[in-house]
Design a protein around this motif. Structure first.
Motif, short mmCIF file in Angstrom:
data_model
loop_
_atom_site.label_atom_id
_atom_site.label_comp_id
_atom_site.label_asym_id
_atom_site.label_seq_id
_atom_site.Cartn_x
_atom_site.Cartn_y
_atom_site.Cartn_z
N THR A 144 0.86 -1.19 0.00
CA THR A 144 0.00 0.00 0.00
C THR A 144 0.89 1.23 0.00
OG1 THR A 144 -0.13 -0.03 2.42
CG2 THR A 144 -1.91 -1.12 1.19
N ALA A 145 0.35 2.33 -0.49
CA ALA A 145 1.08 3.59 -0.55
C ALA A 145 0.47 4.58 0.42
CB ALA A 145 1.05 4.15 -1.97
N PRO A 146 1.24 5.53 0.89
CA PRO A 146 0.69 6.53 1.81
C PRO A 146 -0.38 7.39 1.15
CG PRO A 146 2.88 7.18 1.04
CD PRO A 146 2.65 5.78 0.57
N PHE A 150 -2.43 5.50 -4.84
CA PHE A 150 -2.55 4.55 -5.94
C PHE A 150 -3.63 3.52 -5.64
CE2 PHE A 150 2.17 5.43 -6.41
CZ PHE A 150 2.03 6.19 -7.55
N ASP A 151 -4.19 2.94 -6.71
CA ASP A 151 -4.99 1.73 -6.53
C ASP A 151 -4.09 0.65 -5.93
OD1 ASP A 151 -7.52 2.52 -7.85
OD2 ASP A 151 -6.29 2.59 -9.67
N SER A 152 -4.66 -0.18 -5.08
CA SER A 152 -3.87 -1.25 -4.48
C SER A 152 -4.74 -2.46 -4.16
CB SER A 152 -3.16 -0.77 -3.20
OG SER A 152 -4.11 -0.41 -2.21
N GLY A 294 -5.59 -7.01 -9.44
CA GLY A 294 -4.62 -5.97 -9.78
C GLY A 294 -4.58 -5.70 -11.26
N ALA A 295 -4.64 -6.76 -12.07
CA ALA A 295 -4.65 -6.58 -13.53
C ALA A 295 -5.90 -5.83 -13.97
CB ALA A 295 -4.56 -7.95 -14.21
N GLN A 296 -7.04 -6.21 -13.40
CA GLN A 296 -8.29 -5.51 -13.74
C GLN A 296 -8.22 -4.04 -13.36
OE1 GLN A 296 -11.38 -7.71 -11.73
NE2 GLN A 296 -10.87 -9.63 -12.77
N LYS A 297 -7.67 -3.75 -12.19
CA LYS A 297 -7.56 -2.37 -11.75
C LYS A 297 -6.68 -1.56 -12.69
CE LYS A 297 -8.26 -2.78 -6.71
NZ LYS A 297 -9.17 -1.64 -6.48
N VAL A 310 -8.61 3.27 -5.44
CA VAL A 310 -9.37 2.37 -4.57
C VAL A 310 -8.43 1.34 -3.98
CG1 VAL A 310 -11.21 0.65 -4.45
CG2 VAL A 310 -11.48 2.67 -5.92
N LYS A 311 -8.51 1.15 -2.67
CA LYS A 311 -7.71 0.16 -1.95
C LYS A 311 -8.58 -1.06 -1.67
CE LYS A 311 -5.05 -0.44 2.33
NZ LYS A 311 -4.57 0.26 3.55
#
Length: 333
Positions: A144-146, A150-152, A294-297, A310-311
Motif C-alpha cells: 500500500t502507498a501513503p 494509488f490503486d492497491s 490488480g490486472a483488472q484495476k 481504490v484500496k
C-alpha cells in the motif's frame, strides 16, 4: 507479409474492427475476437507495435516490478498477471526492484509502457516518489502507498498478524521471534503491528524482531545466529513463506527439530508450503486472486485515468500444518 486489411478480409470484418479486436478486445464480442484471432493465426499476421502506439497512444506493454523474483509468491503473481494481460492483448515486462527499479521508472517517464504493477514499494525511497510524479497508471500489489495515492490490492496483513498471536497464545507459546522483511514496506510493518497488537491484547510480551530482509539467505543467517546465542524460542513467525523456508533450514542446521523444539509459521501460503518436506503452517493470502484484481484495476486505470484510487483488502486465513504440530486453532476465542 500479411496486413490488417488481409486479416479483415479473411475474418469478414472491417479494418477498424480488426484494430479494436487486437488493441481493445473488450470492445468487440467474443465471437468477433475469435474470428479475428483465427485469421491472424492462419495468415501469420504480426501487428507493428510502433504503428499501434502511434495510432492508439498505447504500447500494449505492461511493466511489473517485483522485489525478489526467486520468491515463489512473486512467481505465482507474475504468472497470473501475464495470463490476465495476455487476455487483454498486452505483453508483460518484469523488473526486479533490487536491480532494475530505475528502468521501470524510466519506462514510465518515456511512456514505453502503458502502466506498471508494483509489488515492491519502499516508502522512504526516492524512486517511489519519482513514480508518483509521472502521473501514469500504477497499481500496487501486496503493498500500500501513503495517503491512498494509488490503486492497491493487498491482504488484511494486520489481521493476519493478530491471528498468529491468538493461535500461539492458545497453545502456550510466549517466547516468540518475528522475522521481518524490509522494515520500510507496508506488508512487513502491518504484519508486525498486527502481531504486536494481538499479543498486547492478550497481555503478552512483544516478540523479538530480527530482520530477514525478505531473503532466504538472510533469514537463515539471522535465525542461526539467534539459535546459537539464545537457543530455541517457542516459535518463529515470519513475514513471508520464503523467509520461513530459511528458518526451517536454519533450525535443522542447528541440530534442532520443527515442531518438537520450535514452531515455525510463515505468511503467503505459496504452493511449496504444503509440500510434506516443508509442511509449513502459514497465513493464506490469495496471490492469484490478488493478481487478477490488480490486472483488472490497472486496465481500468489505463482507460479511466482520473477516477479516484481504490484500496482493496482481501481476507486471510490461518493454514495449520505440521510445523506447528497440526495443533488446532479455535478462532472464536
Amino acid at each position: 507479409m500479411p496486413t490488417s486489411r488481409d486479416v479483415a478480409r479473411a475474418a469478414g470484418v472491417s479494418q477498424a474492427t480488426v484494430s479494436r479486436a487486437l488493441n481493445r478486445p473488450e470492445t468487440v464480442s467474443q465471437k468477433t475476437r475469435e474470428r479475428v484471432q483465427a485469421a491472424v493465426q492462419t495468415l501469420g499476421y504480426h501487428p507493428h507495435s510502433g504503428a499501434i502506439a502511434m495510432k492508439t497512444q498505447r504500447t500494449k506493454t505492461i511493466g511489473v516490478v517485483v522485489s525478489e523474483l526467486s520468491n515463489p509468491f512473486f512467481q505465482e503473481i507474475f504468472e497470473t498477471l501475464s495470463q490476465e494481460f495476455a487476455k487483454a492483448g498486452s505483453r508483460v515486462i518484469v523488473w526486479d526492484s533490487a536491480l532494475h527499479e530505475r528502468d521501470a521508472i524510466r519506462a514510465l517517464q518515456e511512456r514505453s509502457v502503458d502502466g506498471v504493477i508494483m509489488s515492491a514499494w519502499d516508502e522512504d525511497a526516492q524512486e517511489m516518489r519519482d513514480i508518483l510524479e509521472t502521473g501514469l497508471p500504477v497499481v500496487l500489489l501486496n503493498r500500500t502507498a501513503p495517503k491512498g495515492s494509488f490503486d492497491s490490492v493487498t491482504s488484511d496483513n494486520h489481521n493476519g498478524g493478530q491471528l498468529v498471536a491468538d493461535y500461539l497464545h492458545q497453545h502456550g507459546k510466549h517466547h516468540l521471534v518475528f522475522i521481518q522483511g524490509n522494515p520500510h514496506t507496508s506488508t512487513s510493518m502491518e504484519r508486525l503491528n498486527g502481531f504486536r497488537a494481538g499479543l498486547h491484547a492478550l497481555n503478552q510480551p512483544s516478540p523479538t524482531v530480527l530482520n530477514g530482509e525478505f531473503s532466504f539467505e538472510k533469514s537463515f543467517a539471522v535465525t542461526r545466529d539467534f539459535l546459537d546465542q539464545h537457543g530455541a524460542p517457542d516459535a518463529f513467525f515470519c513475514a513471508n513463506d520464503y523467509m520461513a523456508f530459511g528458518v526451517l533450514n536454519a533450525v535443522k542446521a542447528a541440530g534442532m527439530s520443527v515442531p518438537e523444539d520450535v514452531w515455525v509459521i510463515g505468511y503467503d501460503n505459496v504452493s511449496q508450503s504444503d509440500w510434506p518436506i516443508l509442511d509449513l503452517t502459514t497465513v493464506r493470502q490469495g496471490s492469484r486472486q490478488m493478481a487478477q484484481l490488480g490486472a483488472q484495476k490497472l486496465l481500468n486505470r489505463i482507460e479511466n485515468p482520473t477516477t479516484p484510487a481504490v484500496k482493496t483488502i482481501l481476507p486471510v486465513q490461518l493454514e495449520i500444518r505440521g510445523s506447528s504440530e497440526n495443533a488446532p486453532f479455535n478462532h472464536e476465542n
